[in-house]
Write a protein that holds these residues in place. Structure first.
Motif, mmCIF file in Angstrom:
data_model
loop_
_atom_site.group_PDB
_atom_site.id
_atom_site.type_symbol
_atom_site.label_atom_id
_atom_site.label_comp_id
_atom_site.label_asym_id
_atom_site.label_seq_id
_atom_site.Cartn_x
_atom_site.Cartn_y
_atom_site.Cartn_z
ATOM 1 N N LYS A 100 0.831 -1.206 0.000
ATOM 2 C CA LYS A 100 0.000 0.000 0.000
ATOM 3 C C LYS A 100 0.860 1.249 0.000
ATOM 4 O O LYS A 100 0.578 2.223 -0.688
ATOM 5 C CB LYS A 100 -0.934 -0.005 1.218
ATOM 6 N N ARG A 101 1.963 1.222 0.793
ATOM 7 C CA ARG A 101 2.851 2.384 0.813
ATOM 8 C C ARG A 101 3.515 2.595 -0.546
ATOM 9 O O ARG A 101 3.764 3.712 -0.964
ATOM 10 C CB ARG A 101 3.929 2.207 1.887
ATOM 11 N N ARG B 59 2.219 1.949 -3.349
ATOM 12 C CA ARG B 59 1.234 2.556 -4.237
ATOM 13 C C ARG B 59 0.876 3.964 -3.805
ATOM 14 O O ARG B 59 0.484 4.800 -4.602
ATOM 15 C CB ARG B 59 -0.030 1.682 -4.257
ATOM 16 N N ASN B 60 1.022 4.225 -2.466
ATOM 17 C CA ASN B 60 0.717 5.547 -1.932
ATOM 18 C C ASN B 60 1.877 6.004 -1.052
ATOM 19 O O ASN B 60 1.875 5.793 0.158
ATOM 20 C CB ASN B 60 -0.584 5.501 -1.116
ATOM 21 N N ASN C 257 2.768 8.625 0.276
ATOM 22 C CA ASN C 257 2.509 9.608 1.324
ATOM 23 C C ASN C 257 2.091 8.981 2.646
ATOM 24 O O ASN C 257 1.971 9.667 3.653
ATOM 25 C CB ASN C 257 1.413 10.582 0.869
#
Length: 505
Positions: free
Chosen positions: A467-468, A470-471, A473
């Motif tokens: 998830k990080r 892919r994102n 921030n």
């Protein structure tokens, strides 16, 4: 052949040495060191590469403080050529005062490249090698009377490492470089006037790398607390060439002249170690080290707590990562018998509550045993003497006619203890082999439960990393490095034990 090695009682003992010949290259070169000095093929070896992913910022690290480094010119120091390096003797009233013990100076020496290869530092930073490296060697004078008694003890030595690059002329180094023609050949020594040794160090002593390691020359005892300064010092090209071209590793009477250059050891495996740093400016994605209290909590839970709760409480982040470091398999060549332990194999080993047979230990269930070897780590400061350890292990191996397994046996005996000590001081990650030793006395069911909990925890960690990725921030977990995830996510569930290394020249 499975060999049961008795737990060793570590006792103080004098330094013993085989006196075997060794060099950096040729038939007695690095590839042969471990045959004569088995610790050279063992655990927690130096030097290493200070890779960004290994670094942990520790705000409690104080600036290095040295005392009595400004020597009187009325004193005399011995400058010598031992065939491996240039050595300058130092008086023991020089010492480091910013460590838990008083470490008194013994000598300083150098590692360098050659006139055609201007890179010769032992440690590197993200693969970058400096022109040379100076080591100022100190021994634990609070506990040992001299360096000979300290050199093989786990807390015996502290070395200040200084990177050297080619740049401006350095008058401090010229204080003894100008006498270098007096020690051209091996075993030659001369007396030189003392000077301000502090001037050899970088201006800033508050920025450095810190880790647990070893001597970088035989007998390679893992007895060194390393402090390597971040900022290099400079010497001129002329000064460097004087060092790299004026000296010989051979005796004056030898017919064959052997130049003394390229005297640096190849990089070693990190062995689950992390590197503490006293700085974080200029470094991206650097994380703070976990506190000693957190790490002691993990050990206490492994010894007496509910093993399944480790992952549920988030403490799994202080346990071994289930994915290997990227690039390790490319750098190191495994021996024939060193495979990777599959998840099924691990569960079988947990369920039998045994250390795998190739570790040199076995364990039986249900027998009452004396106080485990690791209990002193949380309280008393049990000593380790590597000479005594070597003698005990070779005695056990000779009983089984298995002297050839000396390097592997010593590594397996010493690694869990060194790893645990270093882990509690925040200078390593806790390794699976060490965890096995800690929970040997626990029930099979609890061990299996821990295995299952770690697997679930790692799956959750991998999902978070995806998830990080892919994102970007998303906030990362403070105090722990980001886990790397391979293309085949199932491969991350395979444990990777530290592998013994075969060097390739």
């Amino acid at each position: 052949m499975t060999i049961t090695l008795l737990f060793i009682i570590f006792i103080a003992c004098p330094l013993a040495s085989t006196g075997a010949k060794w060099t950096y290259n040729g038939p007695d070169g690095e590839h042969d060191w471990s045959s004569k000095y088995p610790f050279c093929g063992g655990a927690f070896q130096s030097p290493i590469d200070f890779q960004t992913q290994l670094l942990r910022y520790d705000p409690t690290l104080p600036p290095i403080q040295v005392q009595n480094y400004n020597l009187s010119t009325n004193e005399q120091l011995t400058l010598g050529n031992n065939g491996h390096s240039v050595l300058l003797s130092l008086p023991s009233n020089m010492y480091i005062s910013s460590l838990p013990h008083r470490y008194s100076a013994a000598q300083l020496h150098f590692h360098w490249g050659s006139s055609s290869l201007l890179t010769g530092s032992e440690h590197t930073v993200n693969g970058n090698r400096f022109a040379g490296e100076m080591h100022v060697v100190h021994f634990n004078s609070d506990k040992y009377p001299n360096i000979s008694m300290a050199v093989d003890k786990h807390d015996g030595l502290a070395v200040l490492g200084v990177f050297i690059e080619i740049g401006e002329f350095n008058p401090a180094f010229d204080k003894f470089f100008k006498y270098i023609n007096g020690i051209k050949y091996r075993d030659q020594k001369i007396q030189v006037p003392a000077f301000n040794v502090r001037a050899l160090l970088p201006a800033r002593l508050d920025e450095y790398y810190r880790y647990d390691g070893s001597l970088t020359t035989p007998p390679c005892y893992p007895s060194v607390l390393w402090t390597v300064f971040r900022k290099p010092v400079t010497i001129s090209r002329k000064q460097f060439l004087a060092l790299a071209t004026a000296l010989y590793a051979s005796y004056a009477q030898d017919s064959a002249i052997v130049p003394l250059h390229g005297n640096y050891r190849k990089l070693q495996l990190t062995d689950s170690r992390v590197v503490l740093v006293s700085f974080k400016d200029g470094l991206h994605s650097i994380f703070s080290v976990a506190s000693p209290f957190q790490r002691k909590q993990v050990i206490q839970k492994l010894l007496v707590g509910d093993l399944a709760d480790l992952a549920d409480e988030g403490l799994y982040q202080l346990l071994p990562k289930l994915s290997p470091q990227p690039g390790v398999d490319k750098k190191w060549k495994k021996t024939k018998n060193q495979g990777q332990w599959s998840q099924a194999t691990q569960k079988h080993q947990w369920s039998n509550n045994k250390v795998p047979s190739n570790t040199g230990y076995s364990s039986s269930i249900g027998k009452k045993k004396p106080t485990p070897w690791y209990m002193g780590a949380l309280g008393t400061d049990k000593g380790m003497c590597f000479v005594s350890l070597e003698e005990n292990v070779i005695h056990q191996l000779e009983r089984y006619h298995a002297k050839g397994l000396m390097v592997e046996a010593l590594r397996e005996v010493v690694f869990p203890d060194l790893n645990l000590r270093s882990y509690l001081n925040c200078r390593s990650d806790l390794d699976l082999q060490t965890i096995r030793q800690l929970i040997k006395e626990r029930s099979r069911d609890e061990a299996v439960e821990l295995e299952q909990s770690l697997t679930k925890a790692m799956l959750r960690q991998i999902r978070r990393q995806i998830k990080r990725h892919r994102n970007p921030n998303m906030e990362t977990t403070t105090g722990h490095s980001q886990a790397t995830f391979p293309k085949d996510y199932n491969s991350a569930l395979t444990y990777h034990r530290p592998q013994r290394v075969e060097w390739e020249d």
